[in-house]
Write an enzyme that holds these catalytic residues in place. Structure first.
Site, PDB file in Angstrom:
ATOM      1  CG  HIS A 172      -0.500  -0.174   2.809  1.00 50.77           C
ATOM      2  ND1 HIS A 172      -0.604  -1.088   3.330  1.00 50.77           N
ATOM      3  CD2 HIS A 172       0.805   1.074   3.197  1.00 50.77           C
ATOM      4  CE1 HIS A 172       0.761  -0.576   4.278  1.00 50.77           C
ATOM      5  NE2 HIS A 172       0.476   0.452   4.354  1.00 50.77           N
TER       6      HIS A 172
HETATM    7  P1  TYD Z   1      -2.459  -3.858   7.531  1.00 57.27           P
HETATM    8  O1  TYD Z   1      -3.209  -2.467   6.840  1.00 57.27           O
HETATM    9  O2  TYD Z   1      -3.053  -5.251   6.684  1.00 57.27           O
HETATM   10  O3  TYD Z   1      -0.510  -3.838   7.979  1.00 57.27           O
HETATM   11  P2  TYD Z   1      -0.012  -4.027   6.576  1.00 57.27           P
HETATM   12  O4  TYD Z   1      -0.423  -3.284   5.454  1.00 57.27           O
HETATM   13  O5  TYD Z   1       1.342  -3.358   7.399  1.00 57.27           O
HETATM   14  O6  TYD Z   1       0.858  -5.427   6.695  1.00 57.27           O
HETATM   15  O7  TYD Z   1      -3.224  -3.621   9.097  1.00 57.27           O
HETATM   16  C1  TYD Z   1      -3.584  -5.242   9.878  1.00 57.27           C
HETATM   17  C2  TYD Z   1      -4.670  -5.414   9.941  1.00 57.27           C
HETATM   18  O8  TYD Z   1      -4.255  -3.865  11.494  1.00 57.27           O
HETATM   19  C3  TYD Z   1      -6.029  -4.379   9.533  1.00 57.27           C
HETATM   20  O9  TYD Z   1      -7.024  -4.508   9.663  1.00 57.27           O
HETATM   21  C4  TYD Z   1      -5.562  -3.409  10.125  1.00 57.27           C
HETATM   22  C5  TYD Z   1      -5.499  -3.008  11.099  1.00 57.27           C
HETATM   23  N1  TYD Z   1      -4.799  -2.077  11.864  1.00 57.27           N
HETATM   24  C6  TYD Z   1      -4.480  -0.563  12.776  1.00 57.27           C
HETATM   25  O10 TYD Z   1      -5.952  -1.249  13.503  1.00 57.27           O
HETATM   26  N2  TYD Z   1      -4.300  -0.114  13.462  1.00 57.27           N
HETATM   27  C7  TYD Z   1      -3.117  -0.403  12.771  1.00 57.27           C
HETATM   28  O11 TYD Z   1      -2.139   1.534  12.908  1.00 57.27           O
HETATM   29  C8  TYD Z   1      -2.444  -1.187  11.856  1.00 57.27           C
HETATM   30  C9  TYD Z   1      -1.312   0.054  11.197  1.00 57.27           C
HETATM   31  C10 TYD Z   1      -3.463  -1.831  11.444  1.00 57.27           C
END
Ligand code: TYD
Length: 131
Positions: A49
């Site tokens: 992303h």
């Molecule tokens: P995700 O965006 O998939 O993590 P990455 O792209 O960094 O690997 O996030 C995993 C889950 O956690 C998703 O359901 C969103 C949640 N999340 C939060 O609630 N707060 C946060 O600050 C972050 C980074 C993720």
């Protein structure tokens, strides 16, 4: 858009090591959120992303992982493998994380609260937005 790999000063002595980070010194934004990624399973890749407004600093405080950073024109890989390294990411940068060691603890300091509307999770939409 900017990505910078910073090396933090390590305050070490015979007892061990310490890194101190202060807002407006090593951290060029007010920290509104801290999250950490750990216990990442073998072979997993995360991220995929970009953010519209968010500023972040990522630190592998234990173990190692690799960031793939893509500005829409070129991709570069940055390995975080020492708690004294901080990767600052600002602006429209597509990021992926991979090669997590099993002991990796990746701490991220962020300038904003979690906001799904700040995410671009579609790579072709990212390329459209960045050009
Ligand atoms: P995700 O965006 O998939 O993590 P990455 O792209 O960094 O690997 O996030 C995993 C889950 O956690 C998703 O359901 C969103 C949640 N999340 C939060 O609630 N707060 C946060 O600050 C972050 C980074 C993720």
């Amino acid at each position: 858009m900017t990505t910078t790999l910073q090396e933090f000063r390590v305050l070490g002595d015979h007892r061990g090591q310490l890194v101190a980070l202060e807002v407006n010194r090593q951290i060029p934004f007010e920290i509104k959120r801290v999250y950490y990624i750990f216990d990442t399973k073998e072979g997993v890749e995360r991220g995929f992303h970009a953010h519209v407004n968010l500023k972040q600093i990522a630190i592998a405080v234990k173990g190692s992982c690799t960031f793939v950073l893509d500005d829409g024109k070129k991709r570069e890989e940055i390995k975080l493998d020492n708690p004294n390294k901080g990767l600052f990411i600002e602006g429209l940068i597509w990021r992926e994380m991979k090669d997590f060691s099993s002991d990796c603890v990746l701490v991220v300091l962020a300038s904003e609260h979690y906001d799904e509307s700040d995410y671009i999770r579609d790579y072709s939409k990212f390329l459209e937005t960045v050009k």
